[in-house]
Design an enzyme around this catalytic site. Structure first.
Site, PDB file in Angstrom:
ATOM      1  CE  LYS A  95    -133.565  57.385  50.816  1.00  0.00           C
ATOM      2  NZ  LYS A  95    -132.463  57.544  49.895  1.00  0.00           N
ATOM      3  N   GLY A 154    -139.031  59.701  48.607  1.00  0.00           N
ATOM      4  CA  GLY A 154    -140.398  60.226  48.667  1.00  0.00           C
ATOM      5  C   GLY A 154    -141.463  59.170  48.420  1.00  0.00           C
ATOM      6  CG  ASP A 187    -135.599  53.567  48.973  1.00  0.00           C
ATOM      7  OD1 ASP A 187    -136.624  53.044  48.500  1.00  0.00           O
ATOM      8  OD2 ASP A 187    -135.118  54.634  48.555  1.00  0.00           O
TER       9      ASP A 187
HETATM   10  O1  C5P Z   1    -135.642  47.916  45.299  1.00  0.00           O
HETATM   11  P1  C5P Z   1    -135.896  49.000  44.334  1.00  0.00           P
HETATM   12  O2  C5P Z   1    -137.172  48.853  43.579  1.00  0.00           O
HETATM   13  O3  C5P Z   1    -135.722  50.361  44.915  1.00  0.00           O
HETATM   14  O4  C5P Z   1    -134.727  48.881  43.259  1.00  0.00           O
HETATM   15  C1  C5P Z   1    -134.809  49.480  41.999  1.00  0.00           C
HETATM   16  C2  C5P Z   1    -133.690  48.930  41.138  1.00  0.00           C
HETATM   17  O5  C5P Z   1    -132.413  49.418  41.608  1.00  0.00           O
HETATM   18  C3  C5P Z   1    -133.549  47.419  41.155  1.00  0.00           C
HETATM   19  O6  C5P Z   1    -134.343  46.821  40.185  1.00  0.00           O
HETATM   20  C4  C5P Z   1    -132.076  47.219  40.865  1.00  0.00           C
HETATM   21  O7  C5P Z   1    -131.816  47.348  39.495  1.00  0.00           O
HETATM   22  C5  C5P Z   1    -131.432  48.397  41.540  1.00  0.00           C
HETATM   23  N1  C5P Z   1    -130.941  48.095  42.901  1.00  0.00           N
HETATM   24  C6  C5P Z   1    -129.758  47.368  43.038  1.00  0.00           C
HETATM   25  N2  C5P Z   1    -129.287  47.108  44.290  1.00  0.00           N
HETATM   26  C7  C5P Z   1    -129.941  47.544  45.387  1.00  0.00           C
HETATM   27  C8  C5P Z   1    -131.147  48.265  45.269  1.00  0.00           C
HETATM   28  C9  C5P Z   1    -131.622  48.533  44.001  1.00  0.00           C
HETATM   29  O8  C5P Z   1    -129.130  46.994  42.059  1.00  0.00           O
HETATM   30  N3  C5P Z   1    -129.434  47.280  46.589  1.00  0.00           N
END
Ligand code: C5P
Length: 333
Positions: A9, A100, A135
């Site tokens: 994406k 990915g 995501d």
């Molecule tokens: O949800 P994901 O594992 O992709 O998020 C990784 C990190 O990115 C989270 O632990 C957080 O620190 C940050 N994040 C955030 N706000 C979001 C998505 C991710 O702060 N909307």
């Protein structure tokens, strides 16, 4: 064995809002699936547990792999038995803003359901995907997708005609949590910071105005059929919604923290623009940069030019929802 394509994406604009009490940030973005993909193979045999196989040494084989975590959850939710072997044929960059690993996990879930001949209810699938990462859920929708909440709350947007693009994957690795933290630091340092909710509302209004413009999505018949050059003669406004969207001035907030730290990435964006893109941007927190082009030929020429300059660039195109699902399954059993 079930073999599926795991597409990537890009983000067509991304706005970061307030830091929430759960440590995540409010987010507003338009995700768009593209034709670049990995290939995932899923097999269920005797025994128990999960095994990740990949010839690519950059792919983790343990629980730190999102595929591993989603498969464990899916097996438990389906009350299934057996040893699940996931083979990841990596074609996309491992770290990159192209989703990915997230796409790999979602496609592993869907391929596993198929291999087990069992399905989770839709909301359950979305819940499991969101638990594993913000995501992931977009890959259960495909095409053009609105992402809200922390990015995990997804809504399908009307399909946009496919558009040619070039994806550049610099060697630089950008950490997403660090990019979010840097964003907070930058906001705190501003003398007159805009209210995060005002910035989100503004972005929301731009998207609503774009979505509701008269005649925007009239031409349904062509929307699922390959590329429609935005510069092609005789085509009306209804066929260029993506061009109109990027012309609203939507931007990716991550550029404001990532480009100052990695000036070479801003330089790549400028090179993509100079190579003829009508819009170029960082995808997610990067380091992938993409450019949207009027025609497939223009995208191919630009990619060739970038490659000559020593920049890793691939010409591809955006994928409509219909294309995403039509091309999803490579082979069944
Ligand atoms: O949800 P994901 O594992 O992709 O998020 C990784 C990190 O990115 C989270 O632990 C957080 O620190 C940050 N994040 C955030 N706000 C979001 C998505 C991710 O702060 N909307």
């Amino acid at each position: 064995m079930v073999t599926v394509r795991s597409f990537a994406k890009i983000n067509l604009g991304l706005r970061i809002g307030a830091l929430r009490s759960d440590g995540f940030h409010e987010l507003l973005t338009v995700y768009q699936t593209i034709a670049l993909h990995d290939v995932i193979r899923v097999q269920v045999g005797r025994g128990s547990g999960v095994e990740i196989r990949s010839e690519d040494p950059r792919v983790p084989k343990d629980r730190s792999n999102t595929c591993y975590r989603i498969v464990e959850r899916t097996v438990a939710a389906l009350r299934a038995r057996g040893r699940v072997v996931i083979e990841i044929e990596k074609r996309l960059p491992v770290q990159g803003g192209l989703g990915g690993a997230s796409g790999n996990a979602v496609t592993a879930l869907l391929a596993l359901e198929r291999a087990l001949k069992k399905e989770l209810p839709g909301p359950e699938r979305l819940r499991i995907a969101a638990e594993v990462g913000s995501d992931l859920p977009l890959f259960l929708v495909g095409g053009t997708v609105l992402g809200v909440g922390r990015g995990e709350e997804v809504y399908p947007l009307p399909d946009l005609p496919a558009v040619a693009c070039v994806v550049v994957t610099p060697e630089v690795g950008v950490s997403t949590p660090k990019a979010f933290a840097d964003w907070d630091g930058m906001q705190a340092a501003e003398l007159t910071p805009a209210e995060p909710s005002d910035r989100m509302n503004e972005f929301g209004r731009v998207l609503s105005a774009w979505l509701s413009a008269p005649g925007r999505f009239k031409d349904k018949a062509k929307s699922g059929k390959g590329l429609s050059g935005v510069s092609a003669r005789g085509r009306g406004r209804a066929e260029t919604p993506l061009l109109d969207l990027v012309r609203t001035g939507i931007e990716n907030d991550f550029e404001r923290v990532v480009f100052p730290q990695y000036p070479e990435l801003l330089e790549v964006k400028r090179v993509v623009e100079r190579a003829g893109a009508f819009y170029a941007s960082l995808s997610g927190s990067g380091s992938a940069i993409y450019g949207l082009f009027a025609t497939r030929t223009a995208a191919q020429r630009a990619a060739a030019k970038l490659q000559k300059m020593g920049v890793k660039a691939l010409a591809t195109s955006t994928l409509t929802r219909r294309q995403y699902w039509n091309k999803f399954l490579v082979s069944g059993f």
